[in-house]
Design an enzyme around this catalytic site. Structure first.
Site, PDB file in Angstrom:
ATOM      1  N   ASP A  67       0.806  -1.215   0.000  1.00  0.00           N
ATOM      2  CA  ASP A  67       0.000   0.000   0.000  1.00  0.00           C
ATOM      3  C   ASP A  67       0.840   1.267   0.000  1.00  0.00           C
ATOM      4  OD1 ASP A  67       0.927  -0.544   2.556  1.00  0.00           O
ATOM      5  OD2 ASP A  67      -1.037  -0.888   3.413  1.00  0.00           O
ATOM      6  N   ASN A 147      -7.258  -3.169  14.636  1.00  0.00           N
ATOM      7  CA  ASN A 147      -8.672  -3.445  14.315  1.00  0.00           C
ATOM      8  C   ASN A 147      -8.816  -4.642  13.369  1.00  0.00           C
ATOM      9  OD1 ASN A 147      -7.741  -2.424  11.909  1.00  0.00           O
ATOM     10  ND2 ASN A 147      -9.093  -0.657  11.844  1.00  0.00           N
ATOM     11  N   HIS A 149      -7.200  -5.035  10.498  1.00  0.00           N
ATOM     12  CA  HIS A 149      -6.990  -4.767   9.071  1.00  0.00           C
ATOM     13  C   HIS A 149      -5.714  -5.432   8.566  1.00  0.00           C
ATOM     14  CE1 HIS A 149      -4.660  -0.686   9.763  1.00  0.00           C
ATOM     15  NE2 HIS A 149      -3.795  -1.660   9.601  1.00  0.00           N
ATOM     16  N   GLU A 154      -9.664  -2.112   5.725  1.00  0.00           N
ATOM     17  CA  GLU A 154     -10.215  -1.874   7.056  1.00  0.00           C
ATOM     18  C   GLU A 154     -11.421  -2.782   7.280  1.00  0.00           C
ATOM     19  OE1 GLU A 154      -8.559  -0.119   8.963  1.00  0.00           O
ATOM     20  OE2 GLU A 154      -7.831   1.742   8.075  1.00  0.00           O
TER      21      GLU A 154
END
Ligand code: F6R
Length: 260
Positions: A67, A147, A149, A154
């Site tokens: 990314d 979280n 991800h 996400e």
């Protein structure tokens, strides 16, 4: 999924480096998927050491990063391209023309939560094609967000998604704000490989360290497979390794062997 629990971060990094080094020695033109963030830093340090002391050769290795933030030029010290150069590429004999980090700058573009400029879509398709051109990713290195991800997929991301633009969640922006002067400087958007792109890798090595990752690790290894924890998809990958330290493993219910 093979879960390997090591007693400390350093052993997590060394285990992952040994696995990768073995693969590079067996296939010198390995196609390697890479991650940024704090977690793989120990792995990269160990790979650099292996290059310097044990002649680990990266000259034919091809890399694809997961990314990149949109809006940061490669020379920005918080861009992922800069991170990869500073923490790995500048210290090994990799050929920079074999290196791929999604681009973050597109000149004049329009982007908001409902509209993505076609220039970005074109680039995302090119990135997917480029991965295919090299025969797909042999091994993908991943970290995990607190979280759940993976890359910038996400919670709520489509499980079959491909490389595309994602809006960063509030939690991820807060987690990443430690690298920026102020919260407003944290980019809102990123280009990220999709969960489908990651799942196409022939092997996956996910790393996690510290108690702050314990909930996410437990959801990913033992929870239901759900878009609310993108890392849980690794449960159905044909060959994935989850290499974690004891604090990150502290909320797992099943007993996994701890290697010291
Ligand atoms: C990085 C990436 C992220 C990180 C994750 C964990 O390229 O895609 O998903 O792997 O946010 O980050 P750290 O390792 O900093 O806790």
């Amino acid at each position: 999924m093979l879960v390997i629990v090591r007693d400390e971060y350093e052993s997590v990094s060394k285990t992952a480096a040994q696995l990768l080094a073995g693969k590079i020695r067996r296939k010198p033109n390995l196609v390697l998927g890479l991650a940024t963030g704090s977690t793989p830093l120990g792995l990269y340090k160990e790979l650099i050491r292996m290059h310097e002391e044990d002649d680990l050769d990266f000259s034919n290795v091809v890399t694809f990063n997961l990314d990149e933030y949109i809006g940061l030029p490669p020379e920005h010290d918080q861009s992922y391209y800069y991170f990869m150069k500073a923490n790995l590429f500048d210290h090994i004999n990799i050929n920079l023309s074999n290196v791929h980090v999604p681009k973050g700058m597109f000149g004049e573009i329009e982007i908001n939560d409902l509209y993505v400029d076609p220039k970005i879509d074109e680039f995302c398709q090119w990135y997917e094609n480029r991965i295919s051109h090299f025969g797909g990713i042999d091994v993908q290195v991943l970290g995990i967000g607190s979280n759940g991800h993976i890359a910038f997929n996400e919670p709520g991301s489509s499980l079959g998604s491909r490389t595309r633009v994602k809006t960063l969640t509030k939690l991820t922006k807060v987690d990443n704000s430690r690298f920026f002067e102020k919260m407003e400087d944290v980019p809102r958007y990123a280009i990220t490989m999709g969960i489908g792109t990651i799942m196409d890798a022939k092997e996956i090595i996910m790393l996690a360290s510290g108690e702050g990752k314990a909930d996410a690790v437990s959801a990913s290894v033992e929870g239901p497979i759900t878009a609310m924890c993108p890392a849980s998809m690794l449960q159905i990958h044909r060959k994935s390794f989850t290499i974690i330290d004891t604090p990150a493993a502290s909320k797992l219910a099943a007993e996994f062997v701890t290697y010291s």
